[in-house]
Design a protein around this motif. Structure first.
Motif, mmCIF file in Angstrom:
data_model
loop_
_atom_site.group_PDB
_atom_site.id
_atom_site.type_symbol
_atom_site.label_atom_id
_atom_site.label_comp_id
_atom_site.label_asym_id
_atom_site.label_seq_id
_atom_site.Cartn_x
_atom_site.Cartn_y
_atom_site.Cartn_z
ATOM 1 N N PRO A 1 3.324 -30.411 8.794
ATOM 2 C CA PRO A 1 3.569 -28.998 9.082
ATOM 3 C C PRO A 1 4.517 -28.401 8.056
ATOM 4 O O PRO A 1 5.244 -29.112 7.361
ATOM 5 C CB PRO A 1 4.207 -29.035 10.470
ATOM 6 N N ALA A 2 4.517 -27.091 7.980
ATOM 7 C CA ALA A 2 5.437 -26.400 7.081
ATOM 8 C C ALA A 2 6.863 -26.667 7.532
ATOM 9 O O ALA A 2 7.137 -26.755 8.731
ATOM 10 C CB ALA A 2 5.154 -24.906 7.099
ATOM 11 N N PRO A 3 7.781 -26.821 6.587
ATOM 12 C CA PRO A 3 9.176 -27.068 6.968
ATOM 13 C C PRO A 3 9.766 -25.850 7.674
ATOM 14 O O PRO A 3 9.297 -24.727 7.484
ATOM 15 C CB PRO A 3 9.883 -27.331 5.638
ATOM 16 N N PRO A 4 10.797 -26.054 8.473
ATOM 17 C CA PRO A 4 11.448 -24.929 9.151
ATOM 18 C C PRO A 4 12.046 -23.956 8.129
ATOM 19 O O PRO A 4 12.367 -24.341 7.004
ATOM 20 C CB PRO A 4 12.558 -25.592 9.971
ATOM 21 N N THR A 5 12.222 -22.726 8.546
ATOM 22 C CA THR A 5 12.847 -21.722 7.682
ATOM 23 C C THR A 5 14.283 -22.138 7.370
ATOM 24 O O THR A 5 14.859 -22.986 8.064
ATOM 25 C CB THR A 5 12.876 -20.343 8.375
ATOM 26 N N THR A 6 14.875 -21.497 6.386
ATOM 27 C CA THR A 6 16.264 -21.805 6.016
ATOM 28 C C THR A 6 17.201 -21.570 7.194
ATOM 29 O O THR A 6 18.086 -22.390 7.457
ATOM 30 C CB THR A 6 16.698 -20.949 4.813
ATOM 31 N N ALA B 1 7.550 -30.149 14.023
ATOM 32 C CA ALA B 1 7.962 -29.888 12.634
ATOM 33 C C ALA B 1 9.478 -29.998 12.496
ATOM 34 O O ALA B 1 9.986 -30.533 11.504
ATOM 35 C CB ALA B 1 7.476 -28.514 12.180
ATOM 36 N N ASP B 2 10.213 -29.502 13.507
ATOM 37 C CA ASP B 2 11.677 -29.635 13.496
ATOM 38 C C ASP B 2 12.078 -31.108 13.530
ATOM 39 O O ASP B 2 12.963 -31.538 12.785
ATOM 40 C CB ASP B 2 12.294 -28.941 14.718
ATOM 41 N N ALA B 3 11.429 -31.879 14.406
ATOM 42 C CA ALA B 3 11.752 -33.307 14.529
ATOM 43 C C ALA B 3 11.467 -34.037 13.219
ATOM 44 O O ALA B 3 12.255 -34.895 12.801
ATOM 45 C CB ALA B 3 10.976 -33.931 15.679
ATOM 46 N N LEU B 4 10.369 -33.684 12.572
ATOM 47 C CA LEU B 4 10.040 -34.301 11.278
ATOM 48 C C LEU B 4 11.095 -33.944 10.238
ATOM 49 O O LEU B 4 11.565 -34.802 9.494
ATOM 50 C CB LEU B 4 8.649 -33.866 10.811
ATOM 51 N N TRP B 5 11.492 -32.679 10.183
ATOM 52 C CA TRP B 5 12.501 -32.245 9.216
ATOM 53 C C TRP B 5 13.818 -32.986 9.450
ATOM 54 O O TRP B 5 14.447 -33.454 8.500
ATOM 55 C CB TRP B 5 12.714 -30.734 9.290
ATOM 56 N N ILE B 6 14.229 -33.105 10.710
ATOM 57 C CA ILE B 6 15.467 -33.823 11.025
ATOM 58 C C ILE B 6 15.363 -35.273 10.552
ATOM 59 O O ILE B 6 16.287 -35.793 9.908
ATOM 60 C CB ILE B 6 15.774 -33.758 12.537
ATOM 61 N N ALA B 7 14.257 -35.921 10.851
ATOM 62 C CA ALA B 7 14.072 -37.317 10.428
ATOM 63 C C ALA B 7 14.128 -37.436 8.912
ATOM 64 O O ALA B 7 14.773 -38.342 8.372
ATOM 65 C CB ALA B 7 12.756 -37.867 10.970
ATOM 66 N N GLN B 8 13.478 -36.534 8.212
ATOM 67 C CA GLN B 8 13.501 -36.564 6.749
ATOM 68 C C GLN B 8 14.927 -36.413 6.229
ATOM 69 O O GLN B 8 15.323 -37.091 5.288
ATOM 70 C CB GLN B 8 12.608 -35.455 6.175
ATOM 71 N N GLN B 9 15.704 -35.532 6.863
ATOM 72 C CA GLN B 9 17.095 -35.342 6.441
ATOM 73 C C GLN B 9 17.941 -36.572 6.749
ATOM 74 O O GLN B 9 18.813 -36.941 5.959
ATOM 75 C CB GLN B 9 17.693 -34.094 7.123
ATOM 76 N N LEU B 10 17.688 -37.220 7.874
ATOM 77 C CA LEU B 10 18.424 -38.442 8.199
ATOM 78 C C LEU B 10 18.139 -39.526 7.165
ATOM 79 O O LEU B 10 19.061 -40.230 6.726
ATOM 80 C CB LEU B 10 18.057 -38.938 9.601
ATOM 81 N N PHE B 11 16.894 -39.655 6.761
ATOM 82 C CA PHE B 11 16.538 -40.666 5.759
ATOM 83 C C PHE B 11 17.133 -40.346 4.393
ATOM 84 O O PHE B 11 17.358 -41.248 3.586
ATOM 85 C CB PHE B 11 15.014 -40.827 5.659
ATOM 86 N N ALA B 12 17.383 -39.064 4.138
ATOM 87 C CA ALA B 12 17.953 -38.654 2.852
ATOM 88 C C ALA B 12 19.483 -38.659 2.879
ATOM 89 O O ALA B 12 20.120 -38.534 1.833
ATOM 90 C CB ALA B 12 17.449 -37.256 2.491
ATOM 91 N N GLY B 13 20.079 -38.793 4.049
ATOM 92 C CA GLY B 13 21.529 -38.680 4.197
ATOM 93 C C GLY B 13 21.810 -37.290 4.728
ATOM 94 O O GLY B 13 21.755 -36.318 3.975
ATOM 95 N N PHE B 14 22.041 -37.161 6.015
ATOM 96 C CA PHE B 14 22.068 -35.858 6.671
ATOM 97 C C PHE B 14 23.133 -34.949 6.079
ATOM 98 O O PHE B 14 24.255 -35.374 5.825
ATOM 99 C CB PHE B 14 22.287 -36.025 8.178
#
Length: 121
Positions: free
Chosen positions: A29-34, A100-113
């Protein structure tokens, strides 16, 4: 081949085309807005931090640092964020988050939140 089998062939082909056409609908899904990303950072730091620690290094819940998650599949983390973990204190967040929010959060956790975004006056 039986006569009825030949008549089904065009319908079967159409079915395959329709299936192939919908395969892309389940893409990322598209990432969340800024603005939504800022809200999610605050939510993770405040709400998730209450169990996983202020710096997400662990507490009642396990650490959510990049190192702690390194060997975990991202799909599993997304599913845990969205649907919770039955039999544990990890509640589902699907009432507050989209997938999409849950995916974005997970991606940020893997990158270092990221650190919390300070509210501007």
């Amino acid at each position: 081949m039986a006569r009825g089998g030949l008549r089904c062939l065009p319908r079967f082909g159409l079915w395959l085309v329709l299936l192939a056409g919908t395969a892309g609908l389940h893409a990322q899904p598209a990432p969340p807005t800024t603005q939504r990303q800022q809200e999610l950072v605050r939510m993770v730091r405040q709400d998730c931090g209450s169990c996983h620690g202020l710096h997400l290094t662990g507490g009642l819940g396990p650490a959510l640092t990049r190192a702690a998650l390194a060997d975990k599949p991202i799909d599993s983390i997304v599913a845990t964020i969205y649907g919770g973990r039955p039999g544990t204190p990890m509640a589902p967040w699907k009432a507050m988050l989209s997938e999409a929010d849950a995916l974005w959060i997970a991606q940020q956790l893997f990158a270092g939140f990221p650190e919390s975004v300070k509210d501007r006056p």
